[in-house]
Design a protein around this motif. Structure first.
Motif, mmCIF file in Angstrom:
data_model
loop_
_atom_site.group_PDB
_atom_site.id
_atom_site.type_symbol
_atom_site.label_atom_id
_atom_site.label_comp_id
_atom_site.label_asym_id
_atom_site.label_seq_id
_atom_site.Cartn_x
_atom_site.Cartn_y
_atom_site.Cartn_z
ATOM 1 N N PHE A 51 0.837 -1.197 0.000
ATOM 2 C CA PHE A 51 0.000 0.000 0.000
ATOM 3 C C PHE A 51 0.875 1.252 0.000
ATOM 4 O O PHE A 51 1.873 1.337 0.723
ATOM 5 C CB PHE A 51 -0.925 0.010 1.216
ATOM 6 N N GLN A 77 -0.079 4.256 1.025
ATOM 7 C CA GLN A 77 -0.296 4.987 2.266
ATOM 8 C C GLN A 77 -0.110 4.050 3.463
ATOM 9 O O GLN A 77 -0.782 3.007 3.557
ATOM 10 C CB GLN A 77 -1.707 5.583 2.298
ATOM 11 N N THR A 114 -1.174 4.362 6.309
ATOM 12 C CA THR A 114 -2.365 4.364 7.170
ATOM 13 C C THR A 114 -3.399 3.330 6.727
ATOM 14 O O THR A 114 -4.390 3.132 7.417
ATOM 15 C CB THR A 114 -3.006 5.754 7.157
ATOM 16 N N GLU A 115 -3.155 2.668 5.573
ATOM 17 C CA GLU A 115 -4.081 1.649 5.107
ATOM 18 C C GLU A 115 -3.805 0.356 5.870
ATOM 19 O O GLU A 115 -2.753 -0.265 5.704
ATOM 20 C CB GLU A 115 -3.906 1.415 3.596
ATOM 21 N N GLY A 123 -6.217 -2.323 6.167
ATOM 22 C CA GLY A 123 -7.166 -3.370 5.831
ATOM 23 C C GLY A 123 -6.593 -4.340 4.814
ATOM 24 O O GLY A 123 -5.585 -4.074 4.147
ATOM 25 N N HIS A 183 -7.180 -6.285 1.286
ATOM 26 C CA HIS A 183 -7.933 -6.065 0.064
ATOM 27 C C HIS A 183 -7.621 -7.194 -0.917
ATOM 28 O O HIS A 183 -6.463 -7.391 -1.296
ATOM 29 C CB HIS A 183 -7.580 -4.719 -0.566
ATOM 30 N N PRO A 214 -1.699 -5.430 4.827
ATOM 31 C CA PRO A 214 -0.906 -4.272 5.273
ATOM 32 C C PRO A 214 0.383 -4.720 5.955
ATOM 33 O O PRO A 214 0.623 -4.419 7.133
ATOM 34 C CB PRO A 214 -1.862 -3.552 6.220
ATOM 35 N N ARG A 218 -11.208 -4.380 -6.525
ATOM 36 C CA ARG A 218 -11.403 -5.480 -5.594
ATOM 37 C C ARG A 218 -12.419 -6.451 -6.166
ATOM 38 O O ARG A 218 -13.113 -6.162 -7.147
ATOM 39 C CB ARG A 218 -11.856 -4.936 -4.248
ATOM 40 N N PRO A 222 -7.283 0.691 -3.027
ATOM 41 C CA PRO A 222 -6.461 1.867 -2.686
ATOM 42 C C PRO A 222 -5.173 1.885 -3.497
ATOM 43 O O PRO A 222 -4.838 0.920 -4.196
ATOM 44 C CB PRO A 222 -6.194 1.677 -1.189
#
Length: 756
Positions: free
Chosen positions: A91, A93, A95-96, A98, A100, A124, A483, A490
């Protein structure tokens, strides 16, 4: 491209008229105004019309007949092959937090379009691989005091066996030569630290770790434990010249994840199963990816790394201890790869291993596109949006009255749909030209005809390929994917540790025409030596430089006249260069063997081998002509010898590579050196053979000093060293020539730095 017959003479009526008018001043200068309606102009147009008709008939033969043969033989052009590689995703970011699960065919940003091949769950997490490197005797002696202190801290009785936590594939970089993760480790295991993203504040790191465990254990929106995608690229060693290279066998290994044991700090392990149908690596036998089934959130655990809290940190069968406290605080679990109990797996050489891995290739998916409307006539042809389509991914639908779109099936030949005339008449089939990207439908006798005014639609298909897709490492940027629930994923970054390989351009019309005689002779079956050679040159995904066929030769025994055995020696294409000579790697031999094995007679015992090279060194002395640069002439002498002994074109006596098994004679080399511009006289040449690590001059076989390097029928020379000098005699060894300006009593003088 479709097969379009060329014109032997592309001049037409207007071109002939203009040509004849331009010749008027040279033949009849008194005719100054050849206007329209003039009797002479009428005669010119008449003969131009007759000439145009003749050119039309001339253009029908002979090239047109060759192309008709291509169609009659069913020899469509070969489509382009895509480049492939394995990448690692993460990811953008931090802060992600989750999980996916992405649908296949996500688009990778690169110089050319790449797509993911399969479904993948991006967690993540980041992965860092380590081994417990055993200390050598010198290191153990130097750290004896430290080891005794560690024994007291950890409560170990006796002398501890120290190890060093050593990172491998640091920062996601590959090791092209490979690293033996089992043979070089003290516990014969590879450890992967699964790290959570860095928290905004150190005090928040436990909360971030908890969110990552939740994503791993629940799998995001699915509510089921997630699947951890692992990419593996084994380091394939260069096979020995006559090694029997077969399909690589799976490596018996266990994937395990750390979980909390009976006591507070004891570490236990859960065996992770590989999701069925997701292991494209063939059990770590080839480059690919696999998906591991993770346990629930409560079972995901990592032992504390602080010795003050956990006295068992890094001890025994526990995961390796990390010296970086910030990194250790981010570990949510350890993934361990080790041999299966009872299996004698002492070595596992890997070029790269990473998590959140996906396989990508250089193709683009096109879906839901109308190709045209049926006219109701037989043998209709429709063009796909692009050429070089992947037949396995192609889905074609035809509209039918009152039923909507229905799927039709691709067949190799409409004429061979079925022996039953009734079945053949109603069969919903079409014939595909994968390279040109065209569909041919039936005529009502051999295949059903689409109803009039009904639409033909491309449901889905993947297009692309070519050598331009063979991109170097680090050429890919980001992934745009959806997804599995249809929502956009994301922002995801792509890390490409290895080059994309295997891309091959589509076959040209000229190459296809050259296959016509071979096709008529062997009909895609290997019977004669020429059949083996031709079919080897057509093997997809490899660049063949030379093929030699050795009938009745068994490589393992170095023996000829073995009934039913055929050995094919293959060398990859390579430019003329200094040593080493080109050698086939394991994927080259495997692909060539797979291509030939499907085409040899049933009772044939086929072997695909590399070349057995015999090391050769040459020393030569020449006298130069006046006016020629010394260094340039000596360089050209060395290059002339390399070119003559090179195994591929333009090497050899006939510019097709040095002949297999032909002895190297000093007299032939003398002739080649004498042809170099600037050489006035050859003063001597000496051939050397390798004796262990040293060079030894070959014995003379004649009074004039001639030498011969004898070769067996399956051997070629490999010129490893060549020394060319200006003088009256060649050097007696192949060591580097001393510098005539160097003095024996020269010493280094220390330089005192200036102090400001």
């Amino acid at each position: 491209m479709p097969i379009l017959p060329p014109s032997l003479d592309d001049r037409r009526f207007d071109d002939l008229v203009e040509d004849l008018i331009a010749r008027i001043p040279a033949h009849t200068p008194e005719w100054t105004n050849p206007r329209l309606g003039d009797p002479g102009r009428t005669l010119i147009e008449l003969f131009a019309w007759l000439g145009d008709a003749l050119l039309y008939r001339a253009n029908l033969i002979p090239e047109r007949q060759r192309l008709v043969f291509l169609k009659l033989l069913g020899m469509g052009l070969k489509p382009a092959q895509p480049a492939r590689t394995v990448v690692s995703l993460g990811f953008t970011q931090p802060t992600e937090l989750g999980a996916h699960t992405l649908a296949p065919h996500g688009s990778v940003k690169a110089a050319l379009p790449f797509e993911t091949l399969a479904e993948i769950t991006v967690l993540p997490l980041s992965g860092e691989a380590y081994i417990k490197r055993r200390l050598n005797p010198q290191e153990r002696a130097d750290r004896a005091d430290v080891l005794q202190g560690l024994a007291r801290i950890h409560g170990i009785a006796g002398t501890p066996q120290g190890y060093e936590t050593t990172p491998v594939f640091a920062e996601g970089r590959a090791v092209p030569g490979g690293l033996d993760v089992f043979g070089q480790s003290a516990d014969r295991a590879l450890w992967v630290a699964l790290l959570a993203p860095v928290a905004p504040r150190p005090v928040d790191q436990p909360d971030v770790n908890g969110a990552v465990k939740l994503a791993m254990g629940s799998g995001g929106a699915s509510g089921l434990p997630a699947l951890l995608s692992v990419g593996v690229v084994p380091a394939l060693t260069m096979p020995a010249p006559f090694e029997d290279v077969a399909t690589p066998a799976p490596v018996p290994v266990l994937w395990e994840l750390t979980t909390q044991g009976a006591s507070g700090f004891a570490t236990d392990y859960l065996t992770l199963g590989v999701q069925p149908g997701t292991d494209s690596s063939g059990g770590l036998a080839r480059a690919g990816s696999l998906r591991l089934q993770l346990p629930g959130q409560r079972d995901i655990w990592a032992p504390p790394n602080d010795v003050g809290i956990n006295p068992l940190a890094g001890v025994g069968d526990a995961p390796p201890r990390l010296d970086d406290p910030d990194r250790a605080a981010r570990v949510v679990a350890w993934l361990r790869l080790r041999p299966k109990p009872g299996e004698s797996v002492d070595s596992l050489k890997l070029a790269w291993l990473g998590i959140n891995a996906a396989e990508v290739d250089q193709r683009t998916t096109v879906a839901a596109r109308v190709l045209g409307v049926s006219t109701g006539a037989g043998s209709q042809s429709f063009s796909l949006p692009f050429g070089s389509v992947d037949p396995s991914s192609l889905g074609v639908q035809v509209e039918e009255p009152g039923q909507g779109y229905r799927a039709w099936t691709a067949v190799d030949d409409l004429a061979a749909v079925s022996a039953d005339a009734g079945v053949a008449r109603e069969a919903r089939v079409f014939q595909l030209d994968a390279e040109a990207g065209t569909l041919l439908f039936g005529d009502g006798v051999r295949g059903r005809v689409p109803e009039r005014e009904m639409r033909v639609r491309l449901a889905s298909g993947r297009f692309g390929g070519g050598r331009a897709g063979n991109l170097p490492p680090g050429s890919m940027g980001e992934l745009r994917a959806t997804r599995i629930d249809g929502r956009a994923a994301p922002a995801i970054t792509v890390q490409q540790p290895l080059a994309a390989e295997g891309g091959e351009d589509a076959e040209t019309l000229a190459l296809a025409e050259r296959r016509i005689p071979a096709m008529l002779r062997h009909r895609d079956r290997a019977v004669t030596e020429e059949d083996y050679r031709r079919l080897s040159e057509e093997a997809p995904g490899i660049d063949v430089g030379r093929i030699e066929v050795l009938p009745r030769f068994k490589p393992a025994d170095r023996r000829f006249n073995v009934p039913g055995v055929v050995s094919v020696m293959g060398l990859p294409a390579a430019p003329l260069q200094p040593a080493p000579n080109p050698r086939p790697d394991r994927p080259f031999i495997e692909r060539l063997h797979a291509h030939l094995a499907a085409r040899v007679p049933l009772a044939t015992e086929l072997y695909v081998i590399g070349c057995d090279y015999v090391p050769l060194g040459i020393a030569v002395a020449v006298r130069l002509r006046d006016g020629f640069a010394r260094d340039k002439v000596l360089l050209e002498v060395r290059e002339a010898l390399r070119r003559l002994l090179w195994p591929l074109a333009p090497g050899g006596l006939d510019r097709k590579g040095w002949p297999l098994g032909r002895a190297v004679r000093s007299r032939e080399l003398e002739v080649e050196v004498s042809r170099v511009d600037g050489v006035d006289e050859l003063r001597g040449i000496t051939l050397f053979q390798r004796n262990g690590d040293a060079w030894q001059a070959l014995p003379s076989i004649a009074s004039d000093g001639a030498q011969i390097l004898a070769l067996l029928a399956w051997q070629l020379p490999e010129l490893l060293a060549v020394v060319a000098v200006e003088g009256d005699a060649p050097p007696k060894d192949l060591s580097a020539l001393p510098n005539p300006f160097a003095e024996d009593n020269a010493v280094a003088v220390p330089v005192v730095p200036e102090v400001c």
